[in-house]
Motif scaffolding. Structure first.
Motif, short mmCIF file in Angstrom:
data_model
loop_
_atom_site.label_atom_id
_atom_site.label_comp_id
_atom_site.label_asym_id
_atom_site.label_seq_id
_atom_site.Cartn_x
_atom_site.Cartn_y
_atom_site.Cartn_z
N GLN A 155 0.81 -1.21 0.00
CA GLN A 155 0.00 0.00 0.00
C GLN A 155 0.85 1.26 0.00
O GLN A 155 0.50 2.24 -0.63
CB GLN A 155 -0.94 0.01 1.21
CG GLN A 155 -1.93 1.16 1.19
CD GLN A 155 -2.97 1.03 2.26
OE1 GLN A 155 -2.98 0.09 3.02
NE2 GLN A 155 -3.85 1.98 2.34
N SER A 156 1.97 1.24 0.69
CA SER A 156 2.78 2.45 0.78
C SER A 156 3.59 2.71 -0.45
O SER A 156 4.07 3.81 -0.67
CB SER A 156 3.72 2.36 2.00
OG SER A 156 4.61 1.27 1.84
N THR A 157 3.78 1.72 -1.32
CA THR A 157 4.69 1.87 -2.43
C THR A 157 4.08 1.52 -3.76
O THR A 157 4.73 1.67 -4.78
CB THR A 157 5.92 0.97 -2.20
OG1 THR A 157 5.47 -0.37 -1.99
CG2 THR A 157 6.72 1.43 -1.01
N GLN A 158 2.86 1.07 -3.79
CA GLN A 158 2.25 0.67 -5.05
C GLN A 158 2.21 1.86 -5.99
O GLN A 158 1.76 2.94 -5.65
CB GLN A 158 0.83 0.16 -4.80
CG GLN A 158 0.07 -0.19 -6.07
CD GLN A 158 0.57 -1.45 -6.69
OE1 GLN A 158 1.22 -2.23 -6.05
NE2 GLN A 158 0.27 -1.65 -7.94
N GLY A 159 2.71 1.68 -7.25
CA GLY A 159 2.67 2.73 -8.24
C GLY A 159 3.84 3.68 -8.20
O GLY A 159 3.93 4.56 -9.05
N VAL A 160 4.77 3.55 -7.25
CA VAL A 160 5.93 4.43 -7.20
C VAL A 160 6.86 4.06 -8.34
O VAL A 160 7.44 2.98 -8.36
CB VAL A 160 6.66 4.33 -5.85
CG1 VAL A 160 7.94 5.14 -5.89
CG2 VAL A 160 5.75 4.85 -4.74
N ALA A 161 6.98 4.95 -9.32
CA ALA A 161 7.82 4.67 -10.48
C ALA A 161 9.27 5.04 -10.20
O ALA A 161 10.18 4.29 -10.54
CB ALA A 161 7.30 5.42 -11.69
N VAL A 162 9.51 6.20 -9.59
CA VAL A 162 10.86 6.65 -9.26
C VAL A 162 10.84 7.18 -7.84
O VAL A 162 10.26 8.24 -7.59
CB VAL A 162 11.34 7.74 -10.24
CG1 VAL A 162 12.72 8.24 -9.84
CG2 VAL A 162 11.37 7.21 -11.67
N PRO A 163 11.45 6.49 -6.87
CA PRO A 163 11.42 6.98 -5.49
C PRO A 163 12.15 8.30 -5.31
O PRO A 163 11.70 9.16 -4.54
CB PRO A 163 12.12 5.85 -4.71
CG PRO A 163 12.03 4.65 -5.58
CD PRO A 163 12.07 5.15 -6.98
N LEU A 164 13.28 8.50 -6.00
CA LEU A 164 14.04 9.73 -5.83
C LEU A 164 14.94 9.92 -7.05
O LEU A 164 15.66 9.01 -7.45
CB LEU A 164 14.90 9.69 -4.57
CG LEU A 164 15.68 10.97 -4.27
CD1 LEU A 164 14.73 12.03 -3.71
CD2 LEU A 164 16.81 10.73 -3.28
N ALA A 165 14.86 11.10 -7.65
CA ALA A 165 15.70 11.46 -8.78
C ALA A 165 15.73 12.97 -8.89
O ALA A 165 14.87 13.66 -8.31
CB ALA A 165 15.19 10.82 -10.08
N PRO A 166 16.70 13.54 -9.59
CA PRO A 166 16.67 14.99 -9.81
C PRO A 166 15.34 15.43 -10.41
O PRO A 166 14.74 14.74 -11.23
CB PRO A 166 17.84 15.21 -10.79
CG PRO A 166 18.80 14.11 -10.49
CD PRO A 166 17.93 12.93 -10.13
N ARG A 167 14.91 16.58 -10.00
CA ARG A 167 13.57 17.05 -10.35
C ARG A 167 13.36 17.11 -11.86
O ARG A 167 12.29 16.75 -12.37
CB ARG A 167 13.36 18.44 -9.74
CG ARG A 167 11.94 18.95 -9.77
CD ARG A 167 11.83 20.22 -8.95
NE ARG A 167 10.46 20.70 -8.88
CZ ARG A 167 9.94 21.53 -9.77
NH1 ARG A 167 10.68 21.98 -10.78
NH2 ARG A 167 8.68 21.92 -9.65
N GLU A 168 14.39 17.54 -12.61
CA GLU A 168 14.25 17.63 -14.06
C GLU A 168 14.04 16.26 -14.68
O GLU A 168 13.23 16.09 -15.60
CB GLU A 168 15.50 18.29 -14.67
CG GLU A 168 15.70 19.75 -14.28
CD GLU A 168 16.24 19.90 -12.86
OE1 GLU A 168 16.66 18.88 -12.28
OE2 GLU A 168 16.21 21.04 -12.33
N GLU A 169 14.74 15.23 -14.17
CA GLU A 169 14.57 13.89 -14.71
C GLU A 169 13.19 13.34 -14.39
O GLU A 169 12.58 12.64 -15.21
CB GLU A 169 15.65 12.96 -14.14
CG GLU A 169 17.06 13.32 -14.56
CD GLU A 169 18.07 12.35 -14.00
OE1 GLU A 169 17.66 11.27 -13.51
OE2 GLU A 169 19.28 12.65 -14.06
N VAL A 170 12.67 13.66 -13.21
CA VAL A 170 11.34 13.19 -12.84
C VAL A 170 10.29 13.79 -13.78
O VAL A 170 9.40 13.08 -14.28
CB VAL A 170 11.03 13.55 -11.37
CG1 VAL A 170 9.56 13.35 -11.06
CG2 VAL A 170 11.88 12.70 -10.43
#
Length: 559
Positions: free
Chosen positions: A368-383
């Protein structure tokens, strides 16, 4: 029909035997003391409990069967009350795979089928081997899900799904038309040659293109900047397990603020009132507790996201993560309802963001806490670049609420500070009698900046194809909603909003987060603007659906 892997039966029986033996032994121990049972009844009841529980577990394994046949997954289960479920594969949104340490050692995995509109996981196969996992994935992937979706939903929604596929056709790993139905006699490979259905089902799943992966430095950075709210609760709950350590730390803190050491600070503390020493003792203890909670939060995040990878192939985003418990799953791009970008204060300070994609599948259980998380952390421009690949949209220019909305937030926060101050005064006057209740009144100093920051970080943007909303200061959330995914558009007005001619517009989709209130909202805009925005969203949804119908008719004419 197929059974689960035999090794899973061994695990079920062993686990049930331990549980039954424990309950039998515990019940026998109580019986000897309360009912006067003889001592030999304790091991006998333990053995009986182990046999009864393990027998029931074995019966459940033998009675559980499943089968993939054409467009349907059939699951039969139940020992005393038999249950048979038929799940159309067109409703399957996600196929998630979970492996704990024991399952990984035995080469087993738990497969969960998540469907649209379900209140829980529709079907769970606990457990099958890795070859069967690949077969299930390939079967669902090669199945023509659009035909089944059209039979279950409206004609307009089925056409929007076709548009999403065509919009994603230029992304890496997305191949043109949808494969033929798994129940058909034959389909075609990339060269146009006919291929039998069995060959399609047995074909290994392609690796796809790697979009994102965590290295150790990025994982640690994410763990430090994404503090988990559950960490303090978990830390507090675990304190009774280590009371010896807790008492040792508290005694050290008491010594630190007492008069047993030399130095000017200690002499000042020794001459201070008792309430001052108690306050410093509490502050030191609280700081130590928060530091321990931070360590727990970092450990939980590292364990959960260790080895995170995101790949893309055949129109799906595929993730894999976890250290002790390994998770993997597919997120079909054609069924993405909402794209969400999250940035807490620390992430914004260092230029990072989190990307989540939400489908209509239910996200429950451990995921439930992570379903659908494609990128947990990346530079904002890449996200933002990846978000535009998933759902194309242009540069966002957010329009803020009118300034009278900021005055509303100022009044709300002032009332909250006044209420907390009144409670602190009452508690101090009736119970504590420290005289420091006035410290709570310092909250009034935060009222003005808090109201301004809330107003500043709320807004919306209407582009040609999407509605974008933004809200939140401590955790800023930006939601990207395509017009063709809209289900309901509504306007709400509270009594306090009506006093200032304000309203809130909600744009609901079939996303699973909508079930928990996580929909796109345009907060506190002018009442007339809210009504116009609602009508604009409805018109753009209708225009998109009309364009899709014309496109389909043109395609039929060309055919």
């Amino acid at each position: 029909m197929n059974r689960l892997h035999p090794r899973s039966a061994v695990l079920r029986v062993a686990r049930a035997a331990l549980q039954g033996g424990f309950f039998g032994f515990f019940g026998g121990s109580l019986g000897t003391g309360m009912l006067g049972l003889p001592a030999f009844a304790v091991p006998l009841l333990g053995l009986f409990g182990a046999l009864a529980f393990s027998g029931y577990a074995l019966a459940r394994y033998l009675r559980f069967r499943y089968e993939l046949d054409g467009d349907t997954l059939t699951v039969e289960s139940g020992v005393f009350a038999r249950q048979s479920r038929q799940i159309p594969l067109g409703r399957v949104q996600n196929l998630d795979v979970e492996q704990n340490i024991l399952n990984r050692l035995l080469g087993l995995a738990i497969v969960r089928f998540e469907t649209a509109g379900g209140s829980a996981t529709e079907a769970t196969l606990d457990a099958v081997d890795e070859a069967e996992v690949r077969r299930l994935r390939n079967y669902v992937r090669t199945h023509d899900r659009d035909d089944e979706t059209a039979a279950a939903t409206s004609d307009a929604v089925s056409k929007t799904a076709t548009a999403v596929r065509s919009a994603h056709a230029d992304l890496p790993g997305v191949t043109g038309p949808t494969p033929a139905r798994a129940g058909d006699a034959q389909t075609a490979n990339e060269h146009g040659d006919p291929v039998s259905t069995s060959e399609v089902e047995d074909r290994d799943q392609p690796d796809g293109s790697l979009l994102f992966a965590f290295d150790q430095r990025e994982l640690l950075t994410y763990a430090l900047v994404s503090v988990r709210p559950a960490a303090p609760v978990l830390t507090l709950a675990s304190l009774p397990l280590g009371m010896d350590i807790v008492w040792a730390v508290l005694r050290f803190n008491a010594t630190l603020v007492g008069a047993s050491l030399n130095g000017p600070v200690v002499r000042w503390l020794a001459g201070s009132p008792e309430t001052t020493r108690v306050g410093i003792f509490a502050a030191i203890s609280l700081a130590q507790f928060l530091l321990l909670a931070l360590v727990v939060s970092v450990a939980l995040t590292v364990i959960e996201y260790y080895g995170f990878q995101l790949t893309q192939a055949d129109g799906d985003l595929r993730y894999e993560r976890g250290l002790l418990r390994r998770y993997s799953g597919n997120i079909p791009l054609e069924k993405v309802q909402t794209v969400t970008i999250r940035e807490n204060v620390l992430m914004r300070r260092f230029g990072y963001a989190t990307l989540a994609v939400e489908t209509a599948g239910y996200s429950g259980g451990n995921q439930q806490s992570t379903q659908g998380v494609a990128v947990p952390l990346a530079p904002r421009e890449e996200v933002y670049e990846l978000a535009r690949d998933i759902e194309p949209f242009g540069d966002l220019d957010f329009e803020r609420s009118p300034k009278r909305a900021r005055r509303r937030y100022l009044a709300r926060f002032s009332l909250a500070a006044a209420g907390l101050t009144a409670v602190a005064y009452a508690v101090d006057a009736l119970v504590l009698e420290t005289g420091y209740w006035w410290l709570t009144a310092l909250l009034f100093l935060t009222v003005v900046p808090a109201a301004h920051l809330r107003w500043r970080h709320r807004g919306y943007d209407l582009s040609e194809s999407v509605l974008a909303t933004r809200s939140g200061f401590w955790r800023r959330t930006t939601r990207i909603v395509p017009y063709y995914r809209l289900q309901t558009v509504f306007v709400t007005r509270s009594p306090f909003q009506r006093r200032r001619d304000l309203a809130t517009v909600g744009a609901d989709t079939a996303s699973s987060s909508s079930l928990l209130g996580g929909i796109a909202r345009v907060y506190d805009i002018d009442e007339d603007t809210a009504t116009a925005l609602r009508e604009t969203l409805r018109e753009r949804l209708t225009a998109h659906l009309a364009g899709l119908r014309l496109g389909d008719r043109a395609g039929d004419t060309d055919g």
